[in-house]
Design an enzyme around this catalytic site. Structure first.
Site, PDB file in Angstrom:
ATOM      1  N   ASP A   1      -7.915  -7.694   0.231  1.00  0.00           N
ATOM      2  CA  ASP A   1      -7.042  -7.958   1.380  1.00  0.00           C
ATOM      3  C   ASP A   1      -7.769  -7.513   2.634  1.00  0.00           C
ATOM      4  OD1 ASP A   1      -5.537  -5.311   2.752  1.00  0.00           O
ATOM      5  OD2 ASP A   1      -6.513  -4.955   0.822  1.00  0.00           O
TER       6      ASP A   1
ATOM      7  N   ASP B   1       0.864  -1.180   0.000  1.00  0.00           N
ATOM      8  CA  ASP B   1       0.000   0.000   0.000  1.00  0.00           C
ATOM      9  C   ASP B   1       0.903   1.233   0.000  1.00  0.00           C
ATOM     10  OD1 ASP B   1       0.981   0.310   2.558  1.00  0.00           O
ATOM     11  OD2 ASP B   1      -0.890  -0.159   3.559  1.00  0.00           O
TER      12      ASP B   1
END
Length: 377
Positions: free
Chosen positions: A272, A93
């Protein structure tokens, strides 16, 4: 040269089965990605992730890895793959979600965000360019554009201002990537992120802007942050109507098993969430029959296998009574067993969903199994 994403099977609606090809291997979609925040999926060895859980890609967290162990160590190791000895794909991320969650210890400007470390109180600054630089140094196969994730609830004007900032930051991310090559000899792929909170018009605008960036894949952020499930599904449906069909779509931070199946039905390819490991550490197991609280008295003398339908070795090796005993005794092994079980279940869930997409009966199957998934045992 093999394309980054190929769709192998489409349904009459939005669900599809595909393959993502990276320098570290192929990923069968739809896929769930275990979260390895600090170069470790909590309580689970990399061997178990690969051989037993059957993870095909895991996540690393830019904010946490930047603070610890730091980028000098990361580069000296040869990137995250070498550092943690994981030879399959990794996604990172941007660090945006963690930075913006530090609402009491950060200051945001057009240039970026100044924030205080949760570890030692030291101050740091991350801009779109800095986020790209850190993710280059980490070396993930897929990495995310720097964005602002708004909270829920969020006023319309705040969501609009934040979305527009995310779009401006995306241009800076793309420019930086165009001027700076990869570090470790493998290809990295940038995904931009759709924002706009729960406002339909903002999400449509953002999805169109992100589509125009023409990246190899796209992400949807700012959901699963406290809004009702119906709102998450509604926004996901709107956005997947606009994002390019031929490119993978990643719904960030989702979610429960039933969230995952609904999202797949809305055209999502990648997901996720920390839920399978976090809930596991709190004695909550997900199964095809429903959700089990392993501290409950009802398991005290239940010596049957942990999960009769489980795919992991822990499901066959240990009984419900034994795992309950470990939790009551506060043994660390309890958290490890539960984490392996939950992650293996999540990977089995998306693998089975893929099989039903290919078979052509995904939606009927999804509707038939969801009630059992949601019940408490």
């Amino acid at each position: 040269m093999q394309p980054f994403f190929e769709i192998e099977k489409k349904t009459e609606s939005k669900a599809r089965a595909g393959v993502i090809s990276t320098s570290h291997g192929q990923i069968q979609t739809p896929i769930f990605m275990p979260v390895g925040t600090v170069a470790s999926v909590k309580t689970v060895h990399q061997h178990e992730l690969k051989e037993d859980i059957k993870a095909e890609i895991i996540l690393g967290n830019t904010y946490h890895l930047y603070l610890r162990p730091g980028m000098e160590v990361m580069q000296n190791a040869g990137g995250l793959h070498q550092f943690m000895k994981w030879d399959l794909p990794i996604l990172t991320d941007s660090g945006g979600y963690q930075v913006f969650s530090l609402s009491d210890s950060r200051k945001m400007t057009e240039q970026g965000v100044k924030f205080k470390s949760h570890i030692d109180g030291s101050f740091h600054f991350i801009s779109p360019e800095k986020s790209m630089e850190i993710q280059r140094q980490i070396g993930a196969d897929i990495f995310m554009a720097f964005d602002e994730c708004t909270p829920y609830p969020c006023e319309y004007n705040q969501a609009k201002t934040s979305m527009e900032l995310t779009h401006r930051w995306l241009k800076r991310c793309i420019n930086w990537c165009g001027e700076n090559p990869e570090l470790y000899g493998h290809k990295q792929h940038l995904f931009p992120i759709v924002q706009g909170s729960v406002y339909s018009d903002l999400r449509k605008i953002s999805a169109e802007v992100i589509s125009e960036a023409d990246a190899v894949g796209n992400a949807i952020g700012g959901l699963s942050v406290g809004e009702p499930e119906e709102e998450m599904y509604r926004i996901t449906d709107i956005v997947t109507d606009i994002l390019p069909v031929a490119k993978p779509r990643y719904l960030m931070g989702v979610g429960t098993p039933w969230n995952i199946l609904e999202s797949i039905g809305l055209g999502i390819d990648m997901m996720d969430c920390v839920m399978p490991t976090r809930n596991a550490r709190n004695a909550m197991l997900f199964t095809w029959n429903g959700v089990m609280n392993m501290k409950n008295e009802k398991w005290k003398n239940d010596f049957s296998n942990l999960d009769e339908f489980g795919t992991s070795f822990v499901d066959r090796e240990y009984s419900k009574a034994y795992v309950r005993h470990l939790f009551i005794a506060k043994e660390y092994l309890a958290k490890q067993i539960a984490s392996i079980h939950n992650l293996a279940f999540y990977l089995d869930l998306v693998k089975t969903a893929r099989e039903h997409i290919v078979a052509g009966d995904f939606y009927e199957w999804k509707d038939s199994v969801t009630p059992a998934l949601r019940q408490r045992l």
